[in-house]
Design a protein around this motif. Structure first.
Motif, short mmCIF file in Angstrom:
data_model
loop_
_atom_site.label_atom_id
_atom_site.label_comp_id
_atom_site.label_asym_id
_atom_site.label_seq_id
_atom_site.Cartn_x
_atom_site.Cartn_y
_atom_site.Cartn_z
N GLY A 102 0.85 -1.19 0.00
CA GLY A 102 0.00 0.00 0.00
C GLY A 102 0.88 1.24 0.00
N SER A 103 0.36 2.34 -0.55
CA SER A 103 1.23 3.52 -0.65
C SER A 103 1.41 4.22 0.70
CB SER A 103 0.71 4.49 -1.72
OG SER A 103 -0.64 4.77 -1.53
N LYS A 104 0.49 4.01 1.64
CA LYS A 104 0.65 4.60 2.97
C LYS A 104 1.92 4.05 3.63
CE LYS A 104 -2.20 4.94 7.16
NZ LYS A 104 -3.46 4.36 7.72
N ILE A 107 4.89 5.71 1.95
CA ILE A 107 5.15 7.10 2.33
C ILE A 107 5.89 7.14 3.67
CG2 ILE A 107 4.04 9.27 3.05
CD1 ILE A 107 1.68 8.34 1.07
N TYR A 128 -3.24 15.12 2.81
CA TYR A 128 -3.46 13.80 3.42
C TYR A 128 -2.69 13.73 4.74
CZ TYR A 128 -3.35 8.57 3.20
OH TYR A 128 -3.47 7.23 3.43
N TYR A 131 1.05 12.38 5.64
CA TYR A 131 2.33 13.04 5.33
C TYR A 131 2.95 13.61 6.61
CZ TYR A 131 0.23 12.97 0.64
OH TYR A 131 -0.39 12.60 -0.51
N ASN A 178 -6.42 14.38 -2.42
CA ASN A 178 -7.24 14.13 -1.25
C ASN A 178 -6.76 15.15 -0.23
OD1 ASN A 178 -8.56 13.16 0.98
ND2 ASN A 178 -7.34 11.28 1.16
N ASP A 206 2.39 11.60 -4.73
CA ASP A 206 1.43 10.55 -4.36
C ASP A 206 0.29 10.58 -5.38
OD1 ASP A 206 -0.56 9.01 -3.23
OD2 ASP A 206 -0.58 10.06 -1.30
N ALA A 208 -2.33 8.40 -5.74
CA ALA A 208 -3.32 7.38 -5.35
C ALA A 208 -4.61 7.41 -6.18
CB ALA A 208 -3.63 7.52 -3.86
N TYR A 209 -4.97 8.60 -6.71
CA TYR A 209 -6.24 8.72 -7.44
C TYR A 209 -6.02 8.89 -8.94
CZ TYR A 209 -8.04 9.14 -2.78
OH TYR A 209 -8.33 8.86 -1.47
N LYS A 240 -7.56 2.46 -4.74
CA LYS A 240 -8.68 3.27 -5.21
C LYS A 240 -9.03 2.94 -6.66
CE LYS A 240 -7.79 5.08 -1.21
NZ LYS A 240 -6.92 6.18 -0.86
N ARG A 248 -3.74 -4.36 0.15
CA ARG A 248 -2.50 -3.66 0.52
C ARG A 248 -1.43 -3.84 -0.55
NH1 ARG A 248 -3.98 -0.41 1.82
NH2 ARG A 248 -2.23 0.43 2.95
C1 LIG Z 1 -6.00 6.32 0.23
C2 LIG Z 1 -4.78 7.13 0.07
C3 LIG Z 1 -3.51 6.56 0.12
C4 LIG Z 1 -3.28 5.18 0.69
O1 LIG Z 1 -3.48 4.18 -0.16
P1 LIG Z 1 -2.99 2.72 0.18
O2 LIG Z 1 -2.28 2.33 -1.06
O3 LIG Z 1 -4.24 1.95 0.44
O4 LIG Z 1 -2.09 2.73 1.36
C5 LIG Z 1 -2.40 7.32 -0.17
N1 LIG Z 1 -2.53 8.62 -0.46
C6 LIG Z 1 -3.72 9.22 -0.50
C7 LIG Z 1 -3.78 10.67 -0.81
C8 LIG Z 1 -4.88 8.51 -0.21
O5 LIG Z 1 -6.07 9.13 -0.19
#
Ligand SMILES: *Cc1c(COP(=O)(O)O)cnc(C)c1O
Length: 392
Positions: A102-104, A107, A128, A131, A178, A206, A208-209, A240, A248
Motif C-alpha cells: 500500500g502507498s501509505k 510514504i 493527506y 504526510y 485528497n 502521491d 493514489a487517485y 482506489k 494492501r
Molecule cells: C487512500 C490514500 C492513500 C493510501 O493508499 P494505500 O495504497 O491503500 O495505502 C495514499 N494517499 C492518499 C492521498 C490517499 O487518499
C-alpha cells in the motif's frame, strides 16, 4: 522500567477523527440511521477478472514462499508496462520500480529511508494527514506548502521563501488531491521539477487517485516531465483504482538511488506483500484502465447528483474532475469542526472537517462519494432541512 509507549508514539499528531467516531457509535446505539460520508475507501467491488486471478494464484503452492524483497518480477514488469502505456514513461523494472504494501506504508518508510532527524520536508496544506505523521515518525520537521484555492488548489510555490527550498530535502505533492479533489497540470509538475533541480531536493508525488478521473480527463504524472527521474519519485496504489484497498498493494517508481534506499530499509522490515496479491495486482494493471473508468463513471454520476443537490440549497461547491470526494465550503460564520458536528447532531450525517487535513482546510468539509447514490441524496435532503441561521 517498563514503557508502554515511546515519546515518538506519544507525540503523534492528534487523530481528529476519533471524536466523530465516538459520537457516531453513540448515535448508532440510540438507533439513529447514521450516513457516513467520512470514508476514504471505495465502496465498489474489485473487477471480477482480478478476483479470478487472485483465486488462481491462491491455488498455486509456489506463491506461499517469501516474495523477493522488491516485489516479484511479474508485478514490477506490469507496473513498468502500465507507466509506458499511461504516461509514455520508460522504467527499468529492476532498478526503478519497487512494490509497496500500500502507498501509505511506502510514504511512511520513504521518509525514514531518506531523512535524518531535523531534516525539513515540505507538505501540502491542506493534505493527506499521513504526510505529517510520516515526517514526525522520521523525526523530521514539517514545513507547509500552501495550496491556492483561487487556482483550484495548485501549489503556491511563490508563497514559500526561497531559503526554505534550500533547506528542504523532500517536497510531497498529491494530485488528483485528497481532500480537495483538485487536479494538477503537467506544467505544475514541470515547475516543481525546475525548483527541485535548482535547490536540490526530492519530489515525492502521491498519485493514489491517478485513474479516478471523469470523462476524457487524464491525470498527468510527475515522471512525464523531462529529466524528472533525477529529482522525483511517484507512489501509486491499487486501492482506489481497482478497489483493492484491503489487499494492501502499491508501488513506487522513479529515481533509482531513492528506490534503492527504500528497498534496503524495507528489506529489513517487511519482506514485501503475499505473492498471490502481487500477481493479482499485475493482472489488474495489465487489464488496462477500463475497470477504473467504470468506477469513475459511477463516482461521476454520484458527484453530479450530489453537486446539483448542494447547489439547490445554495452551497457553491465546485464539481471536481477526479477522485471520490467533494470539497464543500461550509456555511458562513461556522467553522469546519462546528459544521461537521451540527451535520452529525442534527442530520445524522458524517463528513470530515477540512481542518483534519491542515489549517488550510478551515471553512470546508470533505464529503466522500464512496456511498450509494440513494444514501448521498438522503444525506443531502437532511442537510437541506437544517436551519443553519438559527441555533440548534
Ligand atoms: C487512500 C490514500 C492513500 C493510501 O493508499 P494505500 O495504497 O491503500 O495505502 C495514499 N494517499 C492518499 C492521498 C490517499 O487518499
Amino acid at each position: 522500567m517498563m514503557k508502554t509507549a515511546s515519546e515518538l508514539v506519544k507525540g503523534m499528531p492528534p487523530y481528529l477523527f476519533s471524536a466523530l467516531e465516538r459520537k457516531k457509535a453513540e448515535l448508532v446505539q440510540k438507533g439513529i440511521d447514521v450516513i457516513d460520508l467520512g470514508i476514504g475507501a471505495p465502496d465498489l467491488p474489485p473487477p471480477p477478472f482480478v478476483i479470478d486471478a487472485l483465486k488462481r494464484e491462491l491455488d498455486d503452492p509456489r506463491n506461499y514462499t517469501y516474495s523477493p524483497y522488491a516485489g516479484c518480477r511479474e508485478y514490477r514488469e506490469a507496473v513498468a508496462a502500465f507507466y509506458k502505456q499511461q504516461y509514455g514513461v520508460e522504467l527499468d523494472p529492476d532498478t526503478e520500480v519497487l512494490a509497496l504494501i500500500g502507498s501509505k506504508e511506502g510514504i511512511v518508510h520513504l521518509l525514514q529511508a531518506l531523512i535524518d532527524p531535523g531534516d525539513a520536508v515540505l507538505i501540502p496544506n491542506p493534505g493527506y494527514p499521513v504526510y505529517r505523521t510520516a515526517v514526525h515518525l522520521a523525526r523530521g520537521t514539517p514545513l507547509e506548502l500552501p495550496l491556492d484555492a483561487a487556482r483550484d488548489y495548485a501549489p503556491q510555490f511563490s508563497a514559500v521563501d526561497p531559503s526554505t527550498y534550500d533547506r528542504i530535502n523532500i517536497m510531497l505533492l498529491n494530485y488528483p488531491s485528497n481532500p480537495t479533489a483538485s487536479m494538477a497540470t503537467v506544467d505544475v509538475f514541470a515547475e516543481a521539477v525546475a525548483l527541485a533541480n535548482k535547490h536540490r531536493f526530492l519530489i515525492a508525488h502521491d498519485s493514489a487517485y491517478s485513474l479516478l478521473t471523469f470523462g476524457d480527463v487524464r491525470a498527468p504524472g510527475v515522471l512525464q516531465v523531462d529529466g524528472a527521474k533525477d529529482v522525483a519519485v511517484e507512489l501509486g496504489s491499487l486501492s482506489k483504482s481497482y478497489n483493492m484497498a484491503g489487499c494492501r498493494i502499491g508501488y513506487i517508481v522513479g529515481n533509482r538511488d531513492v528506490i534503492r534506499a527504500l528497498a534496503v530499509l524495507k528489506g529489513n522490515i517487511d519482506t514485501c506483500q503475499f505473492l498471490a496479491v502481487q500477481k493479482a495486482a499485475a493482472a489488474a494493471l495489465r487489464g488496462g484502465t477500463e475497470a477504473a473508468k467504470g468506477n469513475s463513471r459511477i463516482y461521476e454520476e454520484r458527484m453530479k447528483a450530489m453537486t446539483a443537490a448542494l447547489w439547490k440549497m445554495g452551497v457553491p461547491v465546485r464539481p471536481p474532475q477526479a477522485t471520490f470526494f467533494l470539497w464543500v465550503p461550509t456555511a458562513v460564520g461556522c467553522s469546519a469542526a462546528e459544521f461537521a458536528a451540527r451535520l452529525l447532531d442534527e442530520a445524522g450525517v458524517i463528513v470530515t472537517p477540512g481542518t483534519a487535513f491542515g489549517s488550510g482546510g478551515e471553512g470546508y468539509v470533505r464529503v466522500s462519494l464512496a456511498a450509494p447514490l440513494e444514501r448521498l441524496l438522503e444525506a443531502a435532503r437532511r442537510w437541506a432541512a437544517i436551519d443553519w441561521e438559527g441555533r440548534s
